[in-house]
Design a protein around this motif. Structure first.
Motif, short mmCIF file in Angstrom:
data_model
loop_
_atom_site.label_atom_id
_atom_site.label_comp_id
_atom_site.label_asym_id
_atom_site.label_seq_id
_atom_site.Cartn_x
_atom_site.Cartn_y
_atom_site.Cartn_z
N GLU B 2 -15.67 22.11 -0.46
CA GLU B 2 -14.32 21.24 0.63
C GLU B 2 -13.89 21.58 0.85
O GLU B 2 -12.29 21.48 -0.23
N THR B 3 -13.18 22.11 1.62
CA THR B 3 -11.22 22.29 1.93
C THR B 3 -10.43 22.00 2.23
O THR B 3 -10.55 21.24 3.12
N ILE B 4 -9.35 21.22 1.28
CA ILE B 4 -8.40 20.72 2.05
C ILE B 4 -6.83 21.36 2.04
O ILE B 4 -6.46 21.53 0.47
N ALA B 5 -6.99 21.37 2.82
CA ALA B 5 -5.14 21.38 3.61
C ALA B 5 -4.41 20.56 3.51
O ALA B 5 -4.14 19.65 3.49
N PHE B 6 -3.12 21.07 2.38
CA PHE B 6 -1.73 20.01 2.64
C PHE B 6 -0.96 20.71 3.09
O PHE B 6 -0.28 22.15 3.21
N TYR B 7 -0.67 20.11 4.34
CA TYR B 7 1.20 20.25 5.37
C TYR B 7 2.06 19.61 5.42
O TYR B 7 1.84 18.83 5.79
N SER B 8 3.00 20.01 5.56
CA SER B 8 4.21 20.21 6.46
C SER B 8 4.40 20.16 7.19
O SER B 8 4.93 21.08 7.47
N TYR B 9 5.05 19.48 8.52
CA TYR B 9 5.98 19.76 9.42
C TYR B 9 7.32 20.35 8.56
O TYR B 9 7.54 21.33 9.60
N VAL B 160 5.45 25.75 12.41
CA VAL B 160 4.46 25.97 13.46
C VAL B 160 4.26 26.97 12.84
O VAL B 160 5.26 27.96 13.24
N THR B 161 3.47 27.64 12.50
CA THR B 161 3.36 29.14 11.82
C THR B 161 1.42 29.53 11.73
O THR B 161 0.76 28.71 12.45
N GLU B 162 1.51 30.88 12.21
CA GLU B 162 0.34 31.29 12.99
C GLU B 162 -0.59 30.80 11.33
O GLU B 162 -1.87 30.47 11.48
N ILE B 163 -0.25 31.32 10.17
CA ILE B 163 -1.06 31.09 8.59
C ILE B 163 -1.23 29.67 8.78
O ILE B 163 -2.42 28.98 8.51
N GLY B 164 -0.51 29.00 8.55
CA GLY B 164 -0.31 27.32 8.70
C GLY B 164 -1.55 26.88 9.89
O GLY B 164 -2.04 26.32 9.23
N ALA B 165 -1.90 27.27 11.19
CA ALA B 165 -2.25 26.75 11.96
C ALA B 165 -3.95 26.72 11.20
O ALA B 165 -4.72 26.28 11.37
N LEU B 166 -3.93 28.51 10.82
CA LEU B 166 -5.40 29.24 10.29
C LEU B 166 -5.41 28.23 9.34
O LEU B 166 -7.02 27.93 9.29
N ALA B 167 -4.94 27.92 8.38
CA ALA B 167 -5.53 26.68 7.07
C ALA B 167 -5.41 25.74 7.60
O ALA B 167 -6.83 24.67 6.75
N THR B 168 -5.26 24.84 8.64
CA THR B 168 -5.45 23.77 8.86
C THR B 168 -6.50 23.28 9.96
O THR B 168 -7.00 22.63 9.72
N THR B 169 -6.30 24.48 10.45
CA THR B 169 -7.29 24.17 11.46
C THR B 169 -8.85 24.62 12.12
O THR B 169 -10.03 24.09 11.92
N ILE B 170 -9.05 25.46 11.27
CA ILE B 170 -9.41 26.29 10.83
C ILE B 170 -10.90 26.85 9.69
O ILE B 170 -11.48 25.99 9.70
#
Lengths: 139, 846
Positions: B2-9, B160-170
Motif C-alpha cells: 500500500e502506498t501512502i503519500a504525505f502531502y501539504s500545500y 502545486v508541482t508535477e512530482i507532487g501531483a504524480l506522487a499523490t494522484t498516481i
C-alpha cells in the motif's frame, strides 16, 4: 528547395545522426530531429502514392521517434494516416512504429510495464501537459 | 503493497516528521516499510530517520531517488542497482519488521543539486511519450516487486508541482493532506483535495483515499470563524475523519502542537517507552489506526499500553497532592530511579529475560519493583516468571479489563520471599521498601511495629486508617465501621515512647496542623478563615487527638503545643475541651474569652482613636495579648517546687515571713541545687511519702495564680522511681490533676462565668493550704477522667500514688459510685465559693 536537394540533405543528416548516436553523443537527438524535419519536407513534396513519398513519411515518423519527440511522431502519424489515398499498409506501418516505440518503453521500464500500460501512462502524461499539476490549469 | 503519500500545500506542517514516525511505527509492528523522499527541492527525510543511520545527520551514501532516476535516464539498457540507493534504518530486532529509506539524494551537498538539474533536463513527467512517468512508476513497481514491502510511504513535494501531483494522484493509494490553522493553508488544501478526488487514475487503481489532517494546532479547538469552519466541513466531506465526540458525528484528525516532541523532531513511532508518550504521539497513534487498517488493532493496543504505563510513571514520580496524608511523608520515586523498557537479565538473579515497562531501583541501583503491561490473560505467566528469586520485591501488572479500564494487580514478596498478590491498589513508595519487610502487610500491627522502630511515616497511615475505621472517608477506600480496630490504633499510638514520634502523632491528628506559614502571611488570615472545623475533623480531634493529648508523653505534648506562628497559637484545644465539656460540664473556649477581652480593650482604644465605622479587625488585634496566657498553659520545670521551698525556708528562717518568690531567693542557689540533687531529693520524697505528703499541687506540680500549669520534672521522676512507676505515666497523672484544677477555675459555665472559687491560692505563706473539698473534687474528676481514657497505665500510676498523698487526695476512693452529675453540681457550688459541708461517700454529706 527541390527534391534532389532534399534527398542530398537527408542522406547527410541521416549519416550524421547515426554517427552521433553510435558515439553516444547527446546531440544525436537534435540530429534525428533535423532528419525528421527534412523527411517531412520531402513528404510534403512527394505524393503518398509515390514510393519515395511513402518512404519519406515513414522516415519522418521514425526520425521523430529516434529524436525522442513522441509528440511530433504522434502528430505526424495522425496527419499521414488521415491523408487521402494513403494505402492501408502504410497506415498500419506508421501505427506499428508508434507501438514499437511503446514496446521499447515497456522493455526499458519492465517493472512498471507489469502493472501499467504505456498508453495509459502516455494519456496521463498528456493530461499533465495540458492541465498542469493536479489538473488545476485545465481549461 | 500500500502506498501512502504525505502531502501539504504549505511547508512546515510536520509532514516529514509524521512520515518518519509512521514508518517506524509500522516497522515495529513487524511490517516491511520503504520510505521514499520525493520532496526533491527540499529533501529532509534522511534527517528525520537519520537518528537510526549511524548517528549521522546526512546519508552515509550518495544514492537516492534523484541519482536513481538520473541513472535510469542515462542508461536505457539496464536498470540501476536498487540497493545502492537505499539505506537500512535500524528497528528493534524482536519486532520482525524492517525499514528502508530511499532519500532524495545526498542533499544538501552540491552533487545532489547537480543531479537534480540533470534530472530536470533528461526526464519530464509531462513528456507525452510517457517516458518520465514510466520512470517513476517503474521505481515504485520495482520497490514493490523486489523489496516486497507492506507499505511504501512517500514524502510528497509541497505546493502545486508535477512530482507532487504524480506522487499523490498516481502513485498513492491514500494521501494524508496536512495543513495548519490558517486560511491560506486551508484554502490551498481544499483546492488540492478537490483536485485529488477528480484526478484521473491508471487502470485498475481504486479512487484515492484522502485523510485531511490539521497539524500543529496550538489551541484546543480549531478557529471558529465561519469561513474557516466551512473549509473544514468541505475537507471532511471529501476525506476521511475520525469518530466525533459528543453530538459531532465525525471530525478531522488533529495533531496538537507539542513543544517538546515537535520541536526536537524526535521520532518516537513504535516506541514502547512511557517517556515517549505525549499528546502528539497520542494523536499520531489515533491517526495510524485509521491510516493503516491492518495495524489498527496494534495501534490501539500501543496507545493503551503507553497511556497506562505513562500514567503509572507519572503517579510514581508525582509529588503528593494531599498535604496531610500518609504519602506526603514518603518521597515519590525520582526520575533517575526509574528505567524504562528494560529486559531483565541474569544480573537480577534470573537466567531468563523478560521485558518490563518500568523498573524502579534503590539508591544502590538494585531493582525493587517492576511494572509490566501484560497481554490479556497472561497474568499467570508473568507471575510465574517474576516469582523466581531476585531482588524484585514488588511486581505491578497492568492489563486492560473487559470494561476497558486498566486494572492493576500488585504482587509482593512476603517475609519468606514468596511472591503473592496483595490487596492494595496504590503503588509503593521507595521508603516502604525499608519500612515494611512485607509490602503486602500493611496491618495495624505492622504499622505500629514500624512506628516503634522510629518510622514516623507510619503515623499518617495509622491516622488515615483510624478515620477509615471510624467510618470516615480518607479518599482511599470506602469507609468501614470498625471501632475495635480504631481502638487498637489509638492504644498503639498512645503507647509510643519516642518523643519525636509522639509529637508527630499529635500534629498529624490535629485538624489545625499545617507546616509553618510563610512569613508574609498574616496570622489573622488563619484565625478568620481556617478556624471553622468540618465535622470529620472535629471528630478526629475529639476522639483521637484529645485522648492522645492526655496519654502521650508530656514532653511531646508540650512541644507539639508550642506556638509556631504567633503568640497564643495552639495545635488544638480538643484535649482541654474533652476534659471541660465531657467531664466537668463546662465550656473551655479561650479564643472566645480572649476575643471578649479584646473587644473591651478595642472599645477603650477606639473611643480615643475614632476608628472608622465597621472596623471589625480591632478586637482581633488585641486577641494575642490574652491568648498567650490562656493557651500556653503547660510548663516543665527543674526548679524546686513550692512545698520544698517552704520546707527549706522554714528550716533556715523559721520566723521570717516572705512570699514564695522571696523565699526561693532567700534559701539560695546552693541549697536549691542540693535539694534537687537526686540523692537529696529521693531522701526528702521518701520522708514525704512516709508522711503521706506527696501532694500533686505544690510538690509534683503547680497550678499558679498566673493561670499556668508547671510540672516539676525532677520531683516527678524521683517520685516515680520511689514508687516503681514509669515517670511518663506519673507526669500524665499530675498533668491531668492540675488541668482539672485549672479548668475548674478557667472554664466557663452556661452563664459564661469562670470559677472564681477555684482560683489558685496566692503563695504568700507556708501556712496557706488548699481547700480539702477542692482537692477531693479534683481527684474524683481526675479518677473519672482516667477511667474514661481507658489507659491502664495511667490508672495504675494514679492508684499507686494515692496512698502516699494527703487525706483529701484519697477521698476519691469513697466517691467512685457517686453519680457524675452530683459531682458536677458540687463543682458548680465550689466554683462560686459556696461552702460545702462534707462530701459524698464520706459519711459527712448532708
Amino acid at each position: 528547395m527541390d527534391v534532389d536537394s532534399l534527398h542530398t540533405l537527408v542522406t547527410g543528416a541521416i549519416w550524421r545522426a547515426e554517427q552521433l548516436e553510435d558515439r553516444g553523443a547527446e546531440s544525436a537527438a537534435v540530429a534525428w530531429k533535423e532528419v525528421s524535419l527534412i523527411e517531412e519536407e520531402l513528404a510534403n513534396a512527394l505524393a503518398v502514392s509515390e514510393p519515395e513519398g511513402r518512404i519519406a513519411r515513414r522516415g519522418a515518423v521514425g526520425a521523430a521517434l529516434s529524436a525522442g519527440d513522441y509528440a511530433r511522431a504522434e502528430a505526424l502519424v495522425q496527419r499521414y494516416t488521415s491523408e487521402e489515398g494513403t494505402p492501408r499498409a502504410l497506415r498500419s506501418e506508421l501505427r506499428k512504429m508508434l507501438d514499437e516505440d511503446a514496446r521499447i518503453l515497456e522493455a526499458r521500464f519492465r517493472y512498471a510495464a507489469k502493472h501499467h500500460r504505456v498508453t495509459a501512462a502516455r494519456g496521463l502524461a498528456r493530461q499533465l501537459q495540458e492541465g498542469g499539476a493536479f489538473g488545476l490549469a485545465a481549461a | 503493497m500500500e502506498t501512502i503519500a504525505f502531502y501539504s500545500y504549505k511547508g512546515g506542517v510536520g509532514r516529514s516528521l509524521l512520515l518518519a514516525n509512521a514508518a517506524r511505527f509500522l516497522a515495529t509492528l513487524g511490517k516491511g516499510v520503504v520510505a521514499l523522499d520525493l520532496d526533491l527541492e527540499a529533501p529532509g527525510l534522511h534527517y528525520k530517520l537519520g537518528g537510526g543511520i549511524a548517528g549521522k545527520k546526512k546519508p552515509a551514501r550518495r544514492g537516492g531517488a534523484v541519482p536513481y532516476l538520473v541513472a535510469t535516464a542515462q542508461d536505457a539498457s539496464s536498470a540501476p542497482p536498487l540497493d545502492k540507493h537505499l539505506i537500512d534504518v535500524p528497528v528493534p530486532p524482536e519486532s520482525g519488521g524492517w525499514l528502508r529509506l530511499m532519500p532524495a539524494g545526498p542533499a544538501p551537498e552540491r552533487a545532489y543539486w547537480s543531479a537534480l538539474k540533470e534530472l530536470g533536463e533528461r526526464l519530464r513527467l509531462d513528456d507525452p511519450s510517457g517516458r518520465g512517468l514510466m520512470a517513476v512508476l517503474d521505481l515504485q513497481a520495482r520497490i514493490q516487486d523486489e523489496l516486497k514491502p507492506d507499505y511504501l510511504l512517500i514524502d510528497a513535494r509541497t505546493g502545486v508541482t508535477e512530482i507532487g501531483a504524480l506522487a499523490t494522484t498516481i502513485l498513492a493509494d491514500a494521501v494524508v493532506c496536512m495543513f495548519v490553522a490558517n486560511q491560506e493553508s486551508l484554502d490551498g488544501t481544499v483546492t488540492v483535495t478537490e483536485a485529488l478526488k477528480t484526478a484521473p487514475r491508471l487502470k485498475g487503481q481504486a479512487p484515492v483515499r484522502v485523510v485531511p489532517l490539521l497539524s500543529r494546532l496550538v489551541e484546543e479547538k480549531p478557529p471558529r470563524d465561519e469561513r474557516f469552519a466551512g473549509g473544514l466541513r468541505r475537507l471532511l466531506e471529501l476525506g476521511v475523519g475520525k469518530a466525533g465526540s459528543g453530538k459531532v458525528e465525525r471530525e478531522l484528525f488533529v495533531l496538537p502542537h507539542d513543544a517538546a516532541l515537535g520541536a526536537s523532531e524526535r521520532v518516537v513511532g513504535g516506541d514502547r517507552k512511557a517517556s515517549a508518550f505525549s499528546p502528539l504521539y497520542k494523536a499520531y497513534l489515533e491517526l495510524f489506526q485509521t491510516l493503516f487498517p491492518s495495524g489498527a488493532e496494534e495501534a490501539r493496543r500501543a496507545l493503551e499500553r503507553l497511556e497506562a504505563v505513562a500514567d503509572v510513571r507519572a503517579e510514581l514520580t508525582r509529588e503528593p497532592r494531599r498535604p496531610f496524608g500518609f504519602e506526603d511523608r514518603l518521597r515519590p520515586w525520582s526520575d533517575s530511579a526509574i528505567t524504562e523498557g528494560v529486559s531483565s537479565d541474569a544480573a537480577w538473579g534470573s537466567p531468563h529475560s523478560r521485558y518490563a515497562d518500568l523498573v524502579c531501583r534503590n539508591d544502590a541501583g538494585r531493582p525493587l519493583m517492576v511494572v509490566e503491561y501484560i497481554a490479556e490473560g497472561s497474568e499467570a505467566e508473568a507471575v510465574e516468571f517474576w516469582k523466581r528469586p531476585s531482588d524484585v520485591r514488588c511486581v505491578v501488572l497492568l492489563d486492560r479489563s473487559q470494561r476497558g479500564h486498566v486494572e492493576r494487580h500488585v504482587h509482593a514478596r512476603d517475609r519468606s520471599g514468596t511472591l503473592r498478590r496483595i490487596e492494595r491498589w496504590d503503588l509503593p513508595f521507595p521508603a516502604e521498601f525499608d519500612l515494611f519487610p512485607d509490602l503486602g502487610d500493611r496491618s495495624v500491627e505492622a504499622m505500629l511495629d514500624a512506628l516503634r522502630q522510629g518510622r514516623a511515616e507510619a503515623v499518617a497511615w495509622l491516622i488515615d486508617e483510624w478515620r477509615q475505621s471510624m467510618g470516615g472517608f480518607t479518599g482511599r477506600r470506602e469507609p468501614i465501621w470498625r471501632p475495635e480496630r480504631a481502638r487498637r490504633i489509638l492504644d498503639g499510638l498512645a503507647a509510643m515512647e519516642d518523643l519525636r514520634t509522639a509529637e508527630e502523632i499529635l500534629r498529624r491528628c490535629s485538624a489545625n496542623w499545617s507546616p509553618p506559614w510563610p512569613p508574609e502571611r498574616w496570622h489573622m488570615d488563619r484565625m478568620m478563615f481556617e478556624f471553622p472545623l468540618e465535622e470529620p475533623n472535629r471528630r478526629l480531634e475529639d476522639d483521637l487527638f484529645a485522648p492522645l493529648f492526655w496519654r502521650l508523653p508530656i514532653e511531646a505534648v508540650r512541644e507539639a503545643m508550642r506556638p509556631t506562628n504567633y503568640p497564643g497559637e495552639t495545635l488544638s484545644l480538643a484535649g482541654y475541651r474533652l476534659l471541660a465539656s465531657h467531664l466537668l460540664g463546662l465550656n473551655f473556649d479561650p479564643y472566645r474569652t480572649a476575643l471578649d477581652e479584646g473587644r473591651v480593650l478595642a472599645e477603650r482604644f477606639t473611643s480615643l482613636a475614632r476608628p472608622e465605622e465597621g472596623d471589625e479587625w480591632l478586637p482581633m488585634r488585641w486577641l494575642g495579648r490574652s491568648l498567650e496566657i490562656l493557651v500556653e498553659q503547660l510548663q516543665l520545670s527543674d526548679e524546686l517546687p513550692p512545698t520544698l521551698v517552704w520546707e527549706e525556708h522554714l528550716r533556715q528562717h523559721p520566723y521570717r515571713l516572705e512570699t514564695l518568690e522571696q523565699a526561693r531567693d532567700t534559701i539560695g542557689v546552693k541549697a536549691r541545687k542540693q535539694m534537687t540533687a537526686p540523692a537529696g531529693l529521693r531522701r526528702r520524697l521518701r520522708t514525704a511519702a512516709d508522711r503521706r505528703e506527696l501532694a500533686t499541687q505544690g510538690l509534683l506540680g503547680e497550678y499558679d495564680a498566673s493561670g499556668r500549669i508547671t510540672l516539676y520534672s525532677a520531683v516527678i521522676e524521683a517520685t516515680a522511681e520511689l514508687l516503681g512507676l514509669p515517670p511518663r505515666h506519673l507526669k500524665s497523672v499530675a498533668f491531668i490533676h492540675l488541668s482539672v484544677r485549672a479548668l475548674a477555675h478557667q472554664a466557663r459555665d452556661l452563664d459564661g462565668q469562670p470559677g472564681y472559687g477555684f482560683a489558685p491560692t496566692p503563695q504568700t505563706s507556708p501556712l496557706e493550704r488548699e481547700s480539702p473539698v477542692h482537692v477531693s473534687l479534683v481527684q474524683a474528676f481526675t479518677h473519672r477522667f482516667i477511667l474514661r481514657l481507658e489507659d491502664p497505665n495511667l490508672l495504675a500510676a494514679f492508684e499507686k500514688l494515692t496512698p502516699y498523698q494527703p487525706e483529701p487526695y484519697r477521698r476519691w476512693t469513697a466517691m467512685q459510685s457517686t453519680p457524675l452529675e452530683l459531682l458536677r453540681a458540687l463543682l458548680m457550688r465550689a466554683r462560686v465559693s459556696e461552702a460545702i459541708i462534707g462530701l459524698p461517700g464520706t459519711g459527712e454529706f448532708p
